[in-house]
Design a protein around this motif. Structure first.
Motif, mmCIF file in Angstrom:
data_model
loop_
_atom_site.group_PDB
_atom_site.id
_atom_site.type_symbol
_atom_site.label_atom_id
_atom_site.label_comp_id
_atom_site.label_asym_id
_atom_site.label_seq_id
_atom_site.Cartn_x
_atom_site.Cartn_y
_atom_site.Cartn_z
ATOM 1 N N ASP A 214 0.804 -1.219 0.000
ATOM 2 C CA ASP A 214 0.000 0.000 0.000
ATOM 3 C C ASP A 214 0.832 1.261 0.000
ATOM 4 O OD1 ASP A 214 -2.350 1.369 -0.193
ATOM 5 O OD2 ASP A 214 -2.823 1.262 1.927
ATOM 6 N N PRO A 215 1.558 1.533 -1.078
ATOM 7 C CA PRO A 215 1.630 0.818 -2.340
ATOM 8 C C PRO A 215 2.639 -0.330 -2.289
ATOM 9 C CG PRO A 215 2.964 2.782 -2.491
ATOM 10 C CD PRO A 215 2.308 2.791 -1.128
ATOM 11 N N LEU A 216 2.564 -1.219 -3.279
ATOM 12 C CA LEU A 216 3.466 -2.359 -3.327
ATOM 13 C C LEU A 216 4.892 -1.891 -3.575
ATOM 14 C CD1 LEU A 216 3.999 -5.368 -3.302
ATOM 15 C CD2 LEU A 216 3.414 -5.417 -5.746
ATOM 16 N N ARG A 217 5.782 -2.291 -2.647
ATOM 17 C CA ARG A 217 7.205 -1.974 -2.735
ATOM 18 C C ARG A 217 8.006 -3.186 -2.307
ATOM 19 N NH1 ARG A 217 6.541 1.781 1.781
ATOM 20 N NH2 ARG A 217 4.801 0.365 1.922
ATOM 21 N N LEU A 218 9.203 -3.292 -2.842
ATOM 22 C CA LEU A 218 10.145 -4.329 -2.433
ATOM 23 C C LEU A 218 11.321 -3.632 -1.775
ATOM 24 C CD1 LEU A 218 10.116 -6.541 -5.650
ATOM 25 C CD2 LEU A 218 8.573 -6.623 -3.681
ATOM 26 N N LEU A 219 11.646 -4.051 -0.558
ATOM 27 C CA LEU A 219 12.719 -3.456 0.233
ATOM 28 C C LEU A 219 13.884 -4.439 0.307
ATOM 29 C CD1 LEU A 219 13.832 -1.336 2.296
ATOM 30 C CD2 LEU A 219 12.511 -2.571 4.055
ATOM 31 N N TYR A 220 15.072 -3.957 0.016
ATOM 32 C CA TYR A 220 16.280 -4.779 0.103
ATOM 33 C C TYR A 220 17.456 -3.878 0.440
ATOM 34 C CZ TYR A 220 17.907 -3.065 -4.438
ATOM 35 O OH TYR A 220 18.342 -2.271 -5.461
ATOM 36 N N TYR A 221 18.599 -4.492 0.746
ATOM 37 C CA TYR A 221 19.813 -3.689 0.890
ATOM 38 C C TYR A 221 20.917 -4.291 0.050
ATOM 39 C CZ TYR A 221 21.886 -6.928 4.375
ATOM 40 O OH TYR A 221 22.407 -8.010 5.022
ATOM 41 N N SER A 222 21.880 -3.446 -0.261
ATOM 42 C CA SER A 222 22.996 -3.861 -1.095
ATOM 43 C C SER A 222 24.170 -2.915 -0.867
ATOM 44 C CB SER A 222 22.558 -3.816 -2.558
ATOM 45 O OG SER A 222 23.456 -4.539 -3.365
ATOM 46 N N LEU A 223 25.335 -3.332 -1.300
ATOM 47 C CA LEU A 223 26.494 -2.446 -1.259
ATOM 48 C C LEU A 223 26.234 -1.285 -2.215
ATOM 49 C CD1 LEU A 223 29.347 -5.102 -1.331
ATOM 50 C CD2 LEU A 223 28.639 -3.701 0.623
ATOM 51 N N HIS A 224 26.442 -0.064 -1.755
ATOM 52 C CA HIS A 224 26.106 1.072 -2.613
ATOM 53 C C HIS A 224 27.100 1.282 -3.751
ATOM 54 C CE1 HIS A 224 28.924 4.029 -0.848
ATOM 55 N NE2 HIS A 224 28.626 3.481 0.317
ATOM 56 N N ARG A 225 28.216 0.602 -3.712
ATOM 57 C CA ARG A 225 29.184 0.715 -4.810
ATOM 58 C C ARG A 225 29.093 -0.462 -5.788
ATOM 59 N NH1 ARG A 225 33.900 3.153 -1.109
ATOM 60 N NH2 ARG A 225 33.095 5.281 -1.103
ATOM 61 N N SER A 226 28.151 -1.355 -5.572
ATOM 62 C CA SER A 226 27.990 -2.476 -6.494
ATOM 63 C C SER A 226 27.495 -1.975 -7.846
ATOM 64 C CB SER A 226 27.016 -3.509 -5.922
ATOM 65 O OG SER A 226 25.718 -2.943 -5.862
ATOM 66 N N ARG A 227 27.669 -2.781 -8.865
ATOM 67 C CA ARG A 227 27.302 -2.359 -10.220
ATOM 68 C C ARG A 227 25.814 -2.034 -10.319
ATOM 69 N NH1 ARG A 227 28.905 -5.634 -15.732
ATOM 70 N NH2 ARG A 227 27.668 -4.375 -17.169
ATOM 71 N N HIS A 228 24.952 -2.885 -9.763
ATOM 72 C CA HIS A 228 23.512 -2.606 -9.874
ATOM 73 C C HIS A 228 23.114 -1.363 -9.084
ATOM 74 C CE1 HIS A 228 23.739 -5.330 -6.377
ATOM 75 N NE2 HIS A 228 22.677 -4.688 -5.928
#
Length: 186
Positions: free
Chosen positions: A48-62
């Protein structure tokens, strides 16, 4: 939008909810200076609204790709599902890093949903400082714009590998226990 064929697979909202609540990984497709890139990340679904939450290294390619071009595509799939044995979804959305002022809330929600058992959560919990300032990680939120499911009914009928779009408003209802309130807006 959702359609009804009368089969056990026609409940697209229930199938999507199962994928969102039990799928733990999504593959994100991004585009950057070096071309397209796909990355698999561990996510939790927010509604509400639909979201996907994740974490990652901020210097990674993606992560760098998202910083330059935040429109992404992705997929979620599960094996061992009831009936057909597998299920999957594809989506498009807009992805951004969580602002530092909202990290505490997103960190709490992410870890509570991803690791409901307090002992397991404590073993995986990274310090807040990892997600702010000079920390190596960031939380990211994908705001899902469109969501499609594998059309299992069609596959069982004529073996055509197609998708059926699901109404996002139908997926906004939470299927899990109540979550902490949203962070205050500055």
């Amino acid at each position: 939008m959702t359609t009804g064929s009368g089969s056990e697979y026609a409940d697209h909202v229930a199938r999507s909810t199962h994928l969102l609540d039990h799928g733990r990984f999504t593959t994100l497709a991004t585009l950057g200076e070096d071309g397209p890139w796909a990355s698999t990340v561990n996510f939790v679904a927010l509604r509400d609204p639909l979201r996907l939450l994740y974490y990652s290294l901020h210097r990674s390619r993606h992560s760098r790709n998202i910083g330059a071009r935040p429109d992404i595509a992705g997929s979620v799939h599960l094996l061992g599902t009831p009936g057909f044995g597998l299920d999957g979804a594809q989506f498009t959305g807009h992805c951004e890093a969580v602002p530092a002022s909202e990290v505490l809330w997103h960190r709490q929600v992410y870890y509570e949903l991803n690791h409901p058992d307090p002992e397991v959560r404590a073993a995986w919990l990274l310090p807040e400082s990892d997600f702010t300032g000079d920390g190596p990680r960031r939380f990211y939120v994908v705001r899902v714009h469109r969501w499609w499911l594998l059309d299992i009914d069609r596959w069982l009928t004529d073996k055509h590998d197609t998708r059926v779009e699901v109404d996002l408003a139908e997926l906004a209802r939470p299927a899990r226990p109540a979550r902490p309130p949203r962070p205050p807006r500055p």
